[in-house]
Write an enzyme that holds these catalytic residues in place. Structure first.
Site, short mmCIF file in Angstrom:
data_model
loop_
_atom_site.label_atom_id
_atom_site.label_comp_id
_atom_site.label_asym_id
_atom_site.label_seq_id
_atom_site.Cartn_x
_atom_site.Cartn_y
_atom_site.Cartn_z
N GLU A 121 -22.37 35.19 23.44
CA GLU A 121 -21.97 35.28 22.04
C GLU A 121 -21.97 36.74 21.56
O GLU A 121 -21.03 37.19 20.90
CB GLU A 121 -22.93 34.47 21.17
N GLU B 39 -33.70 27.78 9.20
CA GLU B 39 -32.34 28.31 9.33
C GLU B 39 -32.35 29.81 9.11
O GLU B 39 -33.04 30.32 8.22
CB GLU B 39 -31.42 27.64 8.29
N SER C 263 -8.54 23.28 29.18
CA SER C 263 -9.23 22.83 27.99
C SER C 263 -8.55 21.58 27.45
O SER C 263 -7.36 21.63 27.08
CB SER C 263 -9.23 23.92 26.91
N GLY D 156 -16.58 22.79 13.59
CA GLY D 156 -16.71 23.24 12.21
C GLY D 156 -17.75 22.52 11.40
O GLY D 156 -17.78 22.65 10.17
N ASP E 248 -34.07 32.39 13.46
CA ASP E 248 -34.11 32.63 14.90
C ASP E 248 -33.90 34.10 15.25
O ASP E 248 -34.64 34.68 16.04
CB ASP E 248 -33.12 31.74 15.65
N SER F 278 -22.96 23.41 16.57
CA SER F 278 -23.06 24.37 17.67
C SER F 278 -22.28 23.94 18.90
O SER F 278 -22.80 23.90 20.02
CB SER F 278 -24.52 24.64 18.04
N ASP G 139 -27.26 -3.80 34.64
CA ASP G 139 -26.99 -5.12 34.11
C ASP G 139 -25.52 -5.52 34.09
O ASP G 139 -25.19 -6.67 33.95
CB ASP G 139 -27.53 -5.20 32.68
N ARG H 292 -30.25 -4.36 39.85
CA ARG H 292 -28.95 -3.74 39.61
C ARG H 292 -28.74 -3.50 38.13
O ARG H 292 -29.26 -4.21 37.30
CB ARG H 292 -27.82 -4.63 40.16
N SER I 253 -20.04 25.71 20.22
CA SER I 253 -19.91 26.89 21.08
C SER I 253 -21.12 27.03 22.00
O SER I 253 -20.98 27.33 23.19
CB SER I 253 -19.72 28.15 20.24
N ARG J 156 -26.27 -10.54 25.16
CA ARG J 156 -25.33 -11.56 25.63
C ARG J 156 -24.78 -12.38 24.47
O ARG J 156 -23.59 -12.71 24.44
CB ARG J 156 -26.01 -12.45 26.66
#
Length: 636
Positions: A410, A285, A319, A372, A288, A376, A51, A49, A378, A196
């Site tokens: 996007e 950076e 939201s 901000g 992509d 990411s 813990d 099980r 979004s 513990r």
């Protein structure tokens, strides 16, 4: 390779867990279905099980396979489809075969529960006392565990054996129900006695028996004889306890619990919960959308979606972050005025373009991805909705296709012409792995990222990305302009990925200075990333850090997406011993600087950067610790 699964079963026709002669059992049923799915005899071991002892029907078991399961979530889905309704697999994931199995398999954290004022454990130990449990003090004390690298020695009775060193990345108390506390701890490995002993001592902090400062001394001394009595193995009842009035109304501290509670209060009934993570990008950076390489990883902060399909055409979206509900036909032509609602709207629309029809649904969503900060949020939102709708309606999209759906959301509904990195990382992330993604072919390689004795931390410049969206598009146009110049002379040029530095220099006279510099940065950054991956494969984090510093220089001086606050933080990092690398992360013009630094340098560096930044800009920067974790998944 060993995989763990967390499962639940409801009894019914089954004669318990273990194999029984002439009677069905959960173990035998799982072994039969797994063997069929894997195509070879497979033994299922365990069923200890979890813990905490709180969820009595939840079990942990494991099985071994020869080849890696490429998509554990899909594997889990297919296995559940083969199982009778009384058995449900909550999650399957790969672990080190020698890892200790006493942890919560859903989150890969050791969870220790304390119940205040009632006894679900019956035969287990009960600690009784009167007084107020100071949870805030317990959490202040728990922060010591994050600073102490040699934490496991705390539970080794003064042993000088340092083979069990571990790094703690999460240690905090949270309210998970009225009158129920849970201690979350995530570390490289677990020793049961360690947790513990820690829990018992932290409870004494909460009771006022020892101070926060004393707890810190005990952790640093690494001597179990100094700690309080260890808490019981199966969870703890604190009888006759008073706790603050503000807590009696269930002050949940986890976003996941808020999502679940809000759904139950607002809509009621059954639902399922999905999550998709924010991401960090260690290097690579603005490469992509130029079809180059990126090196992101999913993190331990996510967007959560609690969802249930309903009849009709109008969906009900709430939201948590905005505290707003919107009822809208997401399959219709009318786009919502609220930008936050454009994300689920765009996902539904893009799925429909690809033949995936979604019905109406009720949903509550929110997250703990800091806004901000360039993490990411979004993309996490798009990925969480995409993954949830794909699962709920059985649309059959692959994770790669879901990433493209998020990217097109996007482009077409938010107005940001982003690349695919953010969505890909949010959907494909794996714990302790970075993703070297080829943005042209979408082929990817998981690169090991386990910098022992180091931490990944973000320092927020506290500057919002006010220019990011518009300048993002400008940078993309400049790169496309440079490609067009080279393509007019060279064959097979479709993006900067196809352009060498020699080609760029050859036709430099046909482009303006800014266009040349933007293109040169992208070409250099791609090579920096490949060199950085070679360093990671060799375990050379010093060299990896130097590449990160180089990335910041290129972003600041050549790509022009810097601001003075970001450069200020990076300069402090560069001059601080123990900081291996630092660079601005995300679109630029604000957001965070990501750091890789040695654990022993953490406290001193954070104190220094906070002090100097506040003196220069009049505000203290936010510090965000992150751990590389899993991407999109079903929670429950």
């Amino acid at each position: 390779m060993r995989y763990f699964m967390e499962l639940a079963y409801a009894g019914g026709a089954f004669n318990g867990w273990q194999r029984q002669p002439n009677a069905p059992s959960v173990q035998a049923t799982l072994e039969e279905r797994l063997s069929s799915l894997l195509g070879r005899p497979t033994e299922v071991v365990g069923a200890g099980r979890t813990d905490t002892g709180v969820h009595a029907s939840h079990y942990v078991a494991h099985f071994d396979v020869e080849d890696e399961i490429q998509n554990p979530s899909d594997f889990c889905y297919h296995l559940n489809a083969m199982l009778p309704g009384e058995i449900a697999i909550k999650r399957i994931y790969r672990v080190n075969p020698s890892a200790h199995a006493r942890f919560d398999a859903l989150s890969r954290e050791y969870h220790y529960h304390i119940i205040l004022g009632k006894d679900p454990f019956r035969r287990h130990n009960t600690w009784q006392y009167r007084g107020v449990l100071d949870v805030e003090a317990m959490n202040r004390a728990a922060e010591s565990l994050l600073r102490e690298r040699d934490f496991t020695s705390f539970a080794k009775l003064g042993s000088n054996n340092h083979t069990n060193l571990c790094r703690v990345t999460v240690a905090r108390w949270e309210w998970v129900a009225k009158g129920e506390l849970m201690f979350r701890i995530r570390a490289d490995r677990f020793l049961r006695n360690m947790v513990r002993a820690v829990v018992g001592t932290l409870v004494d902090v909460g009771r006022g028996k020892i101070s926060v400062e004393r707890f810190d001394e005990i952790v640093r001394a690494r001597d179990l004889s100094l700690s309080s009595s260890s808490a019981p193995a199966q969870g703890l009842l604190l009888a006759d306890v008073e706790y603050p009035e503000t807590i009696k109304k269930l002050k949940d501290t986890t976003m996941l619990q808020k999502i679940k509670t809000e759904f139950e209060n607002r809509f009621g009934g059954d639902y399922r919960v999905y999550a998709s993570s924010g991401r960090v990008n260690l290097i690579g950076e603005h490469t992509d959308y130029n079809l180059g390489f990126v090196l992101p990883g999913a993190i331990d902060k996510a967007i959560y979606v609690a969802i249930r399909p309903i009849e009709g055409e109008v969906s009900k979206l709430y939201s948590v972050d905005y505290d707003v509900q919107l009822d809208w036909n997401l399959s219709g032509e009318a786009k919502p005025a609220e930008q936050w609602a454009c994300y689920p709207y765009g996902i539904v629309q893009e799925m429909a373009k690809r033949g995936g029809k979604c019905g109406a649904f009720e949903v509550v969503f929110g997250g703990d991805v800091p806004l901000g900060a360039g993490l990411s949020s979004s993309a996490a939102l798009e990925s969480a909705f995409g993954y949830a709708l794909n699962e709920e309606y059985g649309l059959g999209f692959s994770r790669e296709e879901l990433a493209k759906i998020g990217q097109m959301t996007e482009h077409n509904y938010i107005g940001v012409r982003c690349g695919i990195m953010d969505q890909f990382a949010s959907l494909m992330g794996r714990e302790s792995k970075l993703i070297r993604l080829d943005c042209r072919s979408l082929e990817y390689t998981l690169v090991p990222f386990n910098p022992v004795g180091c931490r990944v931390v973000l320092v927020d410049s506290m500057v919002k990305h006010s220019l990011a969206s518009s300048e993002y598009n400008v940078r993309r146009e400049q790169c496309e302009k440079g490609v067009a110049v080279v393509a007019a002379h060279e064959e097979g040029i479709e993006s900067l990925r196809d352009v060498t530095k020699e080609m760029l220099d050859k036709y430099k006279g046909e482009m303006d200075e800014m266009t040349y510099r933007r293109c040169a940065y992208v070409i250099d950054e791609n090579q920096r990333l490949l060199d950085a991956c070679d360093a990671l494969e060799k375990g050379d984090y010093e060299e990896f850090g130097r590449k990160i510093f180089g990335s910041h220089d290129g972003l600041s001086k050549e790509y022009g997406v810097n601001c003075k606050e970001l450069d200020f933080i990076a300069d402090i990092a560069r001059s601080t011993e123990g900081v291996l690398g630092a660079r601005m992360m995300g679109g630029g013009f604000g957001g965070c600087v990501i750091h890789l630094l040695k654990a022993e340098a953490y406290d001193g560096y954070i104190a220094t950067v906070k002090e100097k930044f506040a003196a220069e800009f009049g505000v203290e920067p936010r510090v965000i610790d992150v751990v590389i974790g899993d991407g999109a998944r079903r929670i429950e």
